[in-house]
Design a protein around this motif. Sequence first.
Motif, mmCIF file in Angstrom:
data_model
loop_
_atom_site.group_PDB
_atom_site.id
_atom_site.type_symbol
_atom_site.label_atom_id
_atom_site.label_comp_id
_atom_site.label_asym_id
_atom_site.label_seq_id
_atom_site.Cartn_x
_atom_site.Cartn_y
_atom_site.Cartn_z
ATOM 1 N N VAL A 40 0.853 -1.193 0.000
ATOM 2 C CA VAL A 40 0.000 0.000 0.000
ATOM 3 C C VAL A 40 0.887 1.240 0.000
ATOM 4 N N PRO A 41 0.889 2.042 -1.093
ATOM 5 C CA PRO A 41 1.703 3.263 -1.108
ATOM 6 C C PRO A 41 0.924 4.456 -0.565
ATOM 7 N N HIS A 42 1.652 5.400 0.050
ATOM 8 C CA HIS A 42 1.062 6.636 0.609
ATOM 9 C C HIS A 42 -0.396 6.432 1.038
ATOM 10 N N PRO A 43 -0.626 5.526 1.999
ATOM 11 C CA PRO A 43 -2.008 5.216 2.385
ATOM 12 C C PRO A 43 -2.726 6.413 2.996
ATOM 13 N N VAL A 79 -5.277 4.747 -0.772
ATOM 14 C CA VAL A 79 -6.475 3.977 -0.434
ATOM 15 C C VAL A 79 -6.982 4.378 0.944
ATOM 16 N N ARG A 80 -8.289 4.338 1.129
ATOM 17 C CA ARG A 80 -8.878 4.552 2.441
ATOM 18 C C ARG A 80 -8.650 3.322 3.314
ATOM 19 N N GLN A 81 -8.595 3.539 4.600
ATOM 20 C CA GLN A 81 -8.316 2.446 5.523
ATOM 21 C C GLN A 81 -9.327 1.309 5.384
ATOM 22 N N ARG A 82 -10.599 1.656 5.196
ATOM 23 C CA ARG A 82 -11.630 0.622 5.137
ATOM 24 C C ARG A 82 -11.518 -0.266 3.902
ATOM 25 N N ASN A 83 -10.775 0.179 2.888
ATOM 26 C CA ASN A 83 -10.641 -0.604 1.661
ATOM 27 C C ASN A 83 -9.392 -1.473 1.611
ATOM 28 N N ILE A 84 -8.553 -1.407 2.658
ATOM 29 C CA ILE A 84 -7.375 -2.275 2.705
ATOM 30 C C ILE A 84 -7.807 -3.648 3.186
#
Length: 308
Positions: A108-111, A119-124
């Motif tokens: 995950v880059p520059h989360p 990406v938003r936290q909920r989509n990881i």
Amino acid sequence: MSRVTVSIDPHVHSEGSYDGHEPVELILEHAAEIGLDAVVITDHDVIRESKRAAEIASEYGLIGIPGVEVSTAHGHLLAIGVDRMPPRGRPYAETVRKIHEQGGVAVVPHPFQRSRHGVRQRNIPTPGSADETADGTRKPDRGSDRADPVAETGGVETSGAVDEVDAIEVFNAWLFTGYRNRRARRFAAEHGYPGIAASDAHHLQYVGRAFTELGIEGRESPDEVTADDVLTAIRRGTTTVDGRGAPIRMAAKHYVGAAGRRSAYYARTGAVRGVRATKRTAVDGAVAAKVAALQSAHRTRRLLSWFA
């Protein structure tokens, strides 16, 4: 058991990317000069230059590792160690699975930084409640088992199996404040993910400004380390990030060395690039002249229509 440490910058853009500026040869030359052992070219949604860089990396004494920064439906995702472009625009979890099918690692880059398509936290993708302890807290680091979501089921896919990402970019050198990096570190620690650091460089002088050190087991020297060794080390989390402080240990070589290397490179390749630039300028000029002529004719017709 023998062990060696290698330094890599796993997130760099070349001129193959719409927002990159440097040829891969120059990036590789610079990476070798400042002491990196590998650099992964991760252009946006194109992989050709990264594959070429991986093929010629050994000429510069570097480990060749291809990769790409994929635009998913939920944000950007680094696919490291793949030689085919994962499908664009697909859900995050599906893209992670496609990367794993190629034997690569998903990072995950520059989360959480939406202005840069983080990406938003909920989509990881995470395993959710199935990976929590009886008191409701998250289990500690799951190590390399995470690379194989069906390892504990004897190879049988279950409805609850989730392909998780393999690492989080906890230090991105392009973030202007430390807040997002700190948040990424907290998220990685909470969920037991390895952390990596990367420059996210789009210009030569930033290559290696942040980098990741990997502990490689069973190797005597960096010359023996393979791309598969690097991928395994990321999955296992034998990573140390560098780039928190400024200046970092490579900083002195970055700015002085980059200018000299760029000048030398373009001096060597200037004749060929000069011819290409001349041709491109001529074509662009012809196109511009044609467009101008069409626009002029259109305006003239409109003007005449007012008096008709």
